[in-house]
Design a protein around this motif. Structure first.
Motif, PDB file in Angstrom:
ATOM      1  N   GLU A 230       0.920  -1.159   0.137  1.00  0.00           N
ATOM      2  CA  GLU A 230       0.005  -0.036  -0.128  1.00  0.00           C
ATOM      3  C   GLU A 230       0.792   1.251   0.063  1.00  0.00           C
ATOM      4  O   GLU A 230       0.546   2.261  -0.543  1.00  0.00           O
ATOM      5  CB  GLU A 230      -0.969  -0.001   1.177  1.00  0.00           C
ATOM      6  CG  GLU A 230      -1.919  -0.889   0.978  1.00  0.00           C
ATOM      7  CD  GLU A 230      -2.697  -1.012   2.593  1.00  0.00           C
ATOM      8  OE1 GLU A 230      -3.837  -1.715   2.703  1.00  0.00           O
ATOM      9  OE2 GLU A 230      -2.139  -0.809   3.666  1.00  0.00           O
TER      10      GLU A 230
ATOM     11  N   ARG B  71       2.135   1.645  -3.465  1.00  0.00           N
ATOM     12  CA  ARG B  71       1.177   2.467  -4.381  1.00  0.00           C
ATOM     13  C   ARG B  71       0.840   3.769  -4.087  1.00  0.00           C
ATOM     14  O   ARG B  71       0.666   4.584  -5.150  1.00  0.00           O
ATOM     15  CB  ARG B  71      -0.137   1.498  -4.181  1.00  0.00           C
ATOM     16  CG  ARG B  71      -1.151   1.806  -5.540  1.00  0.00           C
ATOM     17  CD  ARG B  71      -2.240   0.676  -5.341  1.00  0.00           C
ATOM     18  NE  ARG B  71      -3.121   0.841  -4.278  1.00  0.00           N
ATOM     19  CZ  ARG B  71      -3.216  -0.240  -3.416  1.00  0.00           C
ATOM     20  NH1 ARG B  71      -2.764  -1.434  -3.440  1.00  0.00           N
ATOM     21  NH2 ARG B  71      -3.843  -0.002  -2.028  1.00  0.00           N
ATOM     22  N   LEU B  72       0.740   4.251  -3.008  1.00  0.00           N
ATOM     23  CA  LEU B  72       0.589   5.535  -2.329  1.00  0.00           C
ATOM     24  C   LEU B  72       1.768   6.420  -3.080  1.00  0.00           C
ATOM     25  O   LEU B  72       1.626   7.381  -3.575  1.00  0.00           O
ATOM     26  CB  LEU B  72       0.246   5.693  -1.134  1.00  0.00           C
ATOM     27  CG  LEU B  72       0.198   7.246  -0.588  1.00  0.00           C
ATOM     28  CD1 LEU B  72      -0.930   7.719  -1.259  1.00  0.00           C
ATOM     29  CD2 LEU B  72      -0.075   7.122   0.981  1.00  0.00           C
ATOM     30  N   SER B  73       2.884   5.865  -2.681  1.00  0.00           N
ATOM     31  CA  SER B  73       4.103   6.602  -3.199  1.00  0.00           C
ATOM     32  C   SER B  73       4.178   6.805  -4.801  1.00  0.00           C
ATOM     33  O   SER B  73       4.366   7.844  -5.138  1.00  0.00           O
ATOM     34  CB  SER B  73       5.330   5.772  -2.813  1.00  0.00           C
ATOM     35  OG  SER B  73       5.533   5.626  -1.432  1.00  0.00           O
TER      36      SER B  73
ATOM     37  N   GLN C 127       1.475   7.010  -6.485  1.00  0.00           N
ATOM     38  CA  GLN C 127       0.561   8.147  -7.074  1.00  0.00           C
ATOM     39  C   GLN C 127       0.996   9.338  -6.784  1.00  0.00           C
ATOM     40  O   GLN C 127       0.866  10.473  -7.617  1.00  0.00           O
ATOM     41  CB  GLN C 127      -0.731   7.689  -5.859  1.00  0.00           C
ATOM     42  CG  GLN C 127      -1.753   6.667  -6.549  1.00  0.00           C
ATOM     43  CD  GLN C 127      -2.770   6.299  -5.408  1.00  0.00           C
ATOM     44  OE1 GLN C 127      -3.085   7.082  -4.628  1.00  0.00           O
ATOM     45  NE2 GLN C 127      -3.530   5.448  -5.734  1.00  0.00           N
ATOM     46  N   MET C 128       1.742   9.555  -5.646  1.00  0.00           N
ATOM     47  CA  MET C 128       2.377  10.868  -5.312  1.00  0.00           C
ATOM     48  C   MET C 128       3.357  11.379  -6.326  1.00  0.00           C
ATOM     49  O   MET C 128       3.295  12.611  -6.870  1.00  0.00           O
ATOM     50  CB  MET C 128       3.040  10.783  -3.892  1.00  0.00           C
ATOM     51  CG  MET C 128       2.088  10.744  -2.903  1.00  0.00           C
ATOM     52  SD  MET C 128       3.022  10.363  -1.110  1.00  0.00           S
ATOM     53  CE  MET C 128       3.756  12.159  -0.824  1.00  0.00           C
TER      54      MET C 128
ATOM     55  N   ASP D 245       3.518  10.208  -9.531  1.00  0.00           N
ATOM     56  CA  ASP D 245       2.692  10.689 -10.759  1.00  0.00           C
ATOM     57  C   ASP D 245       2.174  11.972 -10.668  1.00  0.00           C
ATOM     58  O   ASP D 245       2.181  12.638 -11.747  1.00  0.00           O
ATOM     59  CB  ASP D 245       1.374   9.646 -10.866  1.00  0.00           C
ATOM     60  CG  ASP D 245       1.967   8.366 -11.416  1.00  0.00           C
ATOM     61  OD1 ASP D 245       3.138   8.187 -11.949  1.00  0.00           O
ATOM     62  OD2 ASP D 245       1.051   7.251 -11.261  1.00  0.00           O
ATOM     63  N   GLY D 246       1.556  12.169  -9.527  1.00  0.00           N
ATOM     64  CA  GLY D 246       1.030  13.622  -9.205  1.00  0.00           C
ATOM     65  C   GLY D 246       2.000  14.939  -9.580  1.00  0.00           C
ATOM     66  O   GLY D 246       1.831  15.881 -10.162  1.00  0.00           O
TER      67      GLY D 246
ATOM     68  N   ARG E 297       9.891   6.171 -12.589  1.00  0.00           N
ATOM     69  CA  ARG E 297       8.889   6.343 -11.488  1.00  0.00           C
ATOM     70  C   ARG E 297       9.584   5.534 -10.287  1.00  0.00           C
ATOM     71  O   ARG E 297       9.814   5.934  -8.927  1.00  0.00           O
ATOM     72  CB  ARG E 297       7.587   5.804 -11.744  1.00  0.00           C
ATOM     73  CG  ARG E 297       6.818   6.058 -10.524  1.00  0.00           C
ATOM     74  CD  ARG E 297       5.218   5.953 -10.751  1.00  0.00           C
ATOM     75  NE  ARG E 297       4.987   4.512 -11.143  1.00  0.00           N
ATOM     76  CZ  ARG E 297       3.801   4.070 -11.470  1.00  0.00           C
ATOM     77  NH1 ARG E 297       2.900   4.754 -11.625  1.00  0.00           N
ATOM     78  NH2 ARG E 297       3.758   2.821 -11.984  1.00  0.00           N
TER      79      ARG E 297
ATOM     80  N   HIS F 259      11.166   6.815  -7.011  1.00  0.00           N
ATOM     81  CA  HIS F 259      10.688   6.187  -5.534  1.00  0.00           C
ATOM     82  C   HIS F 259      11.935   5.796  -4.827  1.00  0.00           C
ATOM     83  O   HIS F 259      11.931   6.033  -3.491  1.00  0.00           O
ATOM     84  CB  HIS F 259       9.810   5.212  -5.971  1.00  0.00           C
ATOM     85  CG  HIS F 259       9.305   4.337  -4.915  1.00  0.00           C
ATOM     86  ND1 HIS F 259       9.849   3.110  -4.464  1.00  0.00           N
ATOM     87  CD2 HIS F 259       8.619   4.628  -3.937  1.00  0.00           C
ATOM     88  CE1 HIS F 259       9.199   2.468  -3.533  1.00  0.00           C
ATOM     89  NE2 HIS F 259       8.404   3.459  -2.967  1.00  0.00           N
TER      90      HIS F 259
END
Lengths: 206, 206
Positions: free
Chosen positions: A6, A9-11, A13-14, A16-17, A33, A37
């Motif tokens: 999790e 996945r959250l990392s 998303q951050m 990507d944003g 990516r 990370h």
């Protein structure tokens, strides 16, 4: 508490944003990516360089169970050996191999260079990963240009102030599939991250 | 061709020159310079934070042959074990220890947390090195604040987008000697570089 997958996945998303608009196709972005990370350094967006065939060639090699050879033990242990096993592949670093010490002593060269020479027979169709030593990458380029070896992929990410940028500039001119960057940054951690992104892709459906 | 120690000396000269004027005393600069050498990232000059007793306490612990425990195998293999042996010290990472898997399963916690719990008895007067997992650093801070352990030094350099900066901000408030940074950057490579700088200092005359 979040589980490790999790958090990843959250990392992502951050990243990507925050990365905003970019030109990387989806497969290349998976590599970039994961490097961001691992490093928390968005400069990688601007400085990474992926040969057009790098990902296809690297993923195919991993699926075929190719050898992955690293210049450092840090890169070796950073690569997800467990996820490689299903393809029959393995990661090796020759720096502590006794043939390397012998070759280095006999020929009066550094162990980093001798480790490339000893790795050559295992390297045809394999992946060579440089996270630290520009001398290892320079030696490999010598062998490739002499036609003595053609790896499926060279991950060339040595870090540092002496010869790192120069060795990567030479790799950029090679027609062997490669993933590298411009400038001094690099490292065993980002080199391992590149390979891990390819291992994840190798495990996904086409 | 330059030898590895010549390359390192030249690299350090380049870093000294490009770093310009700074406020680090000479012993702290040895740590910061090696981190820049490992990362090729001068941002470390501005974001590293060294507790006033960090270097003296870390060097004394290494000289006494203390345990050095890392959260990742990458940090473990990045630390110069060979130069530690003369002091009687050793580096260990408990992530693959079977007691960690058992503890994690029994208590329903991550392996990163369980690895801290299993390491506690070995950690009094030792050095704990976090290069990757914020959860490991947060768990250690819990134990330190509860008075269950007091390491000689905490090298707290987790990297990432979720909880890394937050865990390091908490470490900054602890009165246990520590070396950490503000922000998301970090990593097993820089964490190992910090410890290697201390090992070099431990081998020098006072």
């Amino acid at each position: 508490m979040m589980k490790p997958n999790e958090i990843e996945r959250l990392s992502f998303q951050m990243i990507d944003g925050e990365a905003g608009v970019h030109d990387f196709p989806p497969d290349q972005w998976q590599v970039v990516r994961r490097v961001i990370h691992t490093s928390a350094d968005f400069e990688w967006q601007g400085m990474i360089r992926l040969h057009p065939e790098a990902i296809a060639s690297g993923v195919a090699a991993i699926r075929s169970g190719c050898a992955i050879i690293t210049d450092t033990n840090m890169a070796r242990v950073g690569i997800r050996q467990r996820d490689l096993t299903r393809f029959g592949g393995a990661v090796a670093c020759y720096m502590a191999d006794e043939r390397v010490a012998e070759t280095a002593a006999r020929e009066g060269i550094t162990r980093a260079k001798a480790a490339v020479d000893v790795a050559l027979p295992a390297l045809a169709g394999g992946i060579y990963v440089v996270g630290n030593a520009p001398t290892a990458l320079l030696r490999l380029i010598e062998h490739m240009e002499a036609g003595r070896v053609r790896p499926a992929l060279v991950v060339g990410l040595p870090v540092g102030f002496v010869n790192a940028a120069e060795s990567k500039a030479l790799l950029l001119g090679c027609d062997v599939p490669h993933i590298t960057n411009v400038g001094r940054k690099g490292g065993s951690n980002v080199a391992a991250a590149v390979v891990n992104a390819l291992i994840v892709m190798a495990g996904e459906k086409d």
